[in-house]
Design a protein around this motif. Structure first.
Motif, PDB file in Angstrom:
ATOM      1  N   CYS A   1      -0.013   2.891   3.628  1.00  0.00           N
ATOM      2  CA  CYS A   1       0.276   2.521   5.100  1.00  0.00           C
ATOM      3  C   CYS A   1       1.275   1.434   4.792  1.00  0.00           C
ATOM      4  O   CYS A   1       1.743   0.922   6.028  1.00  0.00           O
ATOM      5  CB  CYS A   1      -0.950   2.087   5.758  1.00  0.00           C
TER       6      CYS A   1
ATOM      7  N   ARG B   1     -12.696   5.328   6.421  1.00  0.00           N
ATOM      8  CA  ARG B   1     -11.837   4.699   7.253  1.00  0.00           C
ATOM      9  C   ARG B   1     -10.420   4.784   6.936  1.00  0.00           C
ATOM     10  O   ARG B   1      -9.709   4.678   7.848  1.00  0.00           O
ATOM     11  CB  ARG B   1     -12.168   2.834   6.750  1.00  0.00           C
ATOM     12  N   THR B   2     -10.094   5.051   5.502  1.00  0.00           N
ATOM     13  CA  THR B   2      -8.699   5.497   5.452  1.00  0.00           C
ATOM     14  C   THR B   2      -8.395   6.904   6.485  1.00  0.00           C
ATOM     15  O   THR B   2      -7.535   7.014   6.930  1.00  0.00           O
ATOM     16  CB  THR B   2      -8.700   5.761   3.675  1.00  0.00           C
TER      17      THR B   2
ATOM     18  N   ARG C   1      -2.627   7.047  12.890  1.00  0.00           N
ATOM     19  CA  ARG C   1      -1.138   6.821  12.728  1.00  0.00           C
ATOM     20  C   ARG C   1      -0.582   7.931  12.932  1.00  0.00           C
ATOM     21  O   ARG C   1       0.771   7.882  13.466  1.00  0.00           O
ATOM     22  CB  ARG C   1      -1.057   6.344  11.343  1.00  0.00           C
TER      23      ARG C   1
ATOM     24  N   CYS D   1       0.841  -1.312  -0.128  1.00  0.00           N
ATOM     25  CA  CYS D   1       0.088   0.108  -0.145  1.00  0.00           C
ATOM     26  C   CYS D   1       0.871   1.336  -0.118  1.00  0.00           C
ATOM     27  O   CYS D   1       1.684   1.307   0.981  1.00  0.00           O
ATOM     28  CB  CYS D   1      -0.826  -0.013   1.397  1.00  0.00           C
TER      29      CYS D   1
ATOM     30  N   CYS E   1       1.209  -1.556   3.936  1.00  0.00           N
ATOM     31  CA  CYS E   1       0.732  -3.028   4.399  1.00  0.00           C
ATOM     32  C   CYS E   1       0.825  -3.951   3.065  1.00  0.00           C
ATOM     33  O   CYS E   1       0.604  -3.048   1.868  1.00  0.00           O
ATOM     34  CB  CYS E   1      -0.777  -2.740   4.950  1.00  0.00           C
TER      35      CYS E   1
ATOM     36  N   CYS F   1      -5.853  -0.162   5.548  1.00  0.00           N
ATOM     37  CA  CYS F   1      -6.369   1.153   5.619  1.00  0.00           C
ATOM     38  C   CYS F   1      -7.453   1.220   4.575  1.00  0.00           C
ATOM     39  O   CYS F   1      -8.078   2.512   4.601  1.00  0.00           O
ATOM     40  CB  CYS F   1      -5.180   2.160   5.397  1.00  0.00           C
TER      41      CYS F   1
ATOM     42  N   ASP G   1      -7.665   6.015   9.675  1.00  0.00           N
ATOM     43  CA  ASP G   1      -6.400   5.207   9.766  1.00  0.00           C
ATOM     44  C   ASP G   1      -5.344   6.376   9.770  1.00  0.00           C
ATOM     45  O   ASP G   1      -4.520   6.298  10.535  1.00  0.00           O
ATOM     46  CB  ASP G   1      -6.318   4.185   8.429  1.00  0.00           C
ATOM     47  N   ILE G   2      -5.504   7.365   8.913  1.00  0.00           N
ATOM     48  CA  ILE G   2      -4.350   8.353   9.142  1.00  0.00           C
ATOM     49  C   ILE G   2      -4.370   9.162  10.308  1.00  0.00           C
ATOM     50  O   ILE G   2      -3.596   9.385  10.837  1.00  0.00           O
ATOM     51  CB  ILE G   2      -4.678   9.334   7.680  1.00  0.00           C
TER      52      ILE G   2
ATOM     53  N   TYR H   1      -9.680   7.628  -1.233  1.00  0.00           N
ATOM     54  CA  TYR H   1      -9.862   7.606   0.340  1.00  0.00           C
ATOM     55  C   TYR H   1     -11.291   7.323   0.661  1.00  0.00           C
ATOM     56  O   TYR H   1     -12.126   7.691   0.265  1.00  0.00           O
ATOM     57  CB  TYR H   1      -9.059   8.784   1.028  1.00  0.00           C
TER      58      TYR H   1
END
Ligand SMILES: [Zn+2]
Length: 227
Positions: free
Chosen positions: A23, A201-202, A209, A20, A25, A45, A205-206, A198
């Motif tokens: 993130c 949920r993205t 983080r 990704c 991942c 994410c 997540d930001i 985005y």
């Protein structure tokens, strides 16, 4: 590694499989494909992104941006940007200093925020490539119609949060992914310079983080407050 594409795409060994871009991942799933491009989704994410092989060249990108209407005097464009600049300036003490990151060819947001008494530096890799902004620290940063164009959103968000003072605000404008049904009919994916999409949920997540608080101030305008 997750083989997201059973039909053999990616067999060129391209960097599509590195994970990704936000993130980092490595669990990447196939999300959607249309005639022009393939769209992948990060399982962590939820970022939907377009693999590198579909990116347009810098020259093509610039031609598309030159076509964007962002004249500071255009009332429609000012109204559009005010969905971010109004709630942001309501939260700022007077006389703050900010950065319009990815300002493009017309500094409309700078005009709006300077009318409210703030000072706004400009940065844009194509139109205002001033590396001096990266040595400063800001009370607020805006990135309107920017994050959907980023090739390396993870490192760009790292930079933006680093440039913010503690308690500073990062304001972004971008349209959100709702679901796969809406995505396939979405005008937003027809612009080939849009490569990152985005979802709510993205954004959550930001925020998690970077230890920031997220506020949704319009359906396409978001404020992160750095701790
Ligand atoms: Zn991710």
């Amino acid at each position: 590694m997750n083989a997201y594409d059973p039909n053999g795409e990616g067999s060129d060994g391209s960097r599509d499989r590195t994970g990704c871009p936000l993130c980092r991942c490595r669990d990447i799933l196939m999300f959607f494909r249309d005639r022009a491009r393939t769209y992948l989704q990060c399982d962590a994410c939820q970022l939907v992104f377009v693999p590198e092989r579909y990116w347009v060249s810098a020259e093509e990108e610039r031609r598309t941006y030159d076509f964007h209407q962002n004249d500071p005097g255009d009332p429609g464009y000012r109204r559009f940007l005010s969905r971010l600049s109004d709630p942001l300036s309501e939260r700022l003490p007077p006389g703050r200093t900010g950065l319009d990151f990815g300002c493009g060819p017309g500094p409309a947001l700078q005009a709006l925020l300077e009318e409210k008494g703030h000072t706004v530096d400009l940065y844009d890799p194509l139109y205002n490539n001033d590396p001096g902004v990266f040595r400063k620290r800001y009370d607020f940063i805006c990135a309107t119609e920017v994050v959907e164009h980023l090739r390396a959103p993870g490192s760009e968000f790292d930079t933006l949060f680093q440039l913010l003072k503690p308690g500073g605000w990062l304001g972004i404008m971008t349209k959100l992914v709702i679901d796969k049904q809406a995505f396939r009919r979405w005008h937003y994916i027809r612009d080939l310079t849009h490569i990152c999409f985005y979802s709510r949920r993205t954004l959550d997540d930001i925020a998690r983080r970077y230890n920031a608080r997220l506020e949704l101030v319009a359906e396409d305008a978001f404020l992160f407050r750095k701790a």
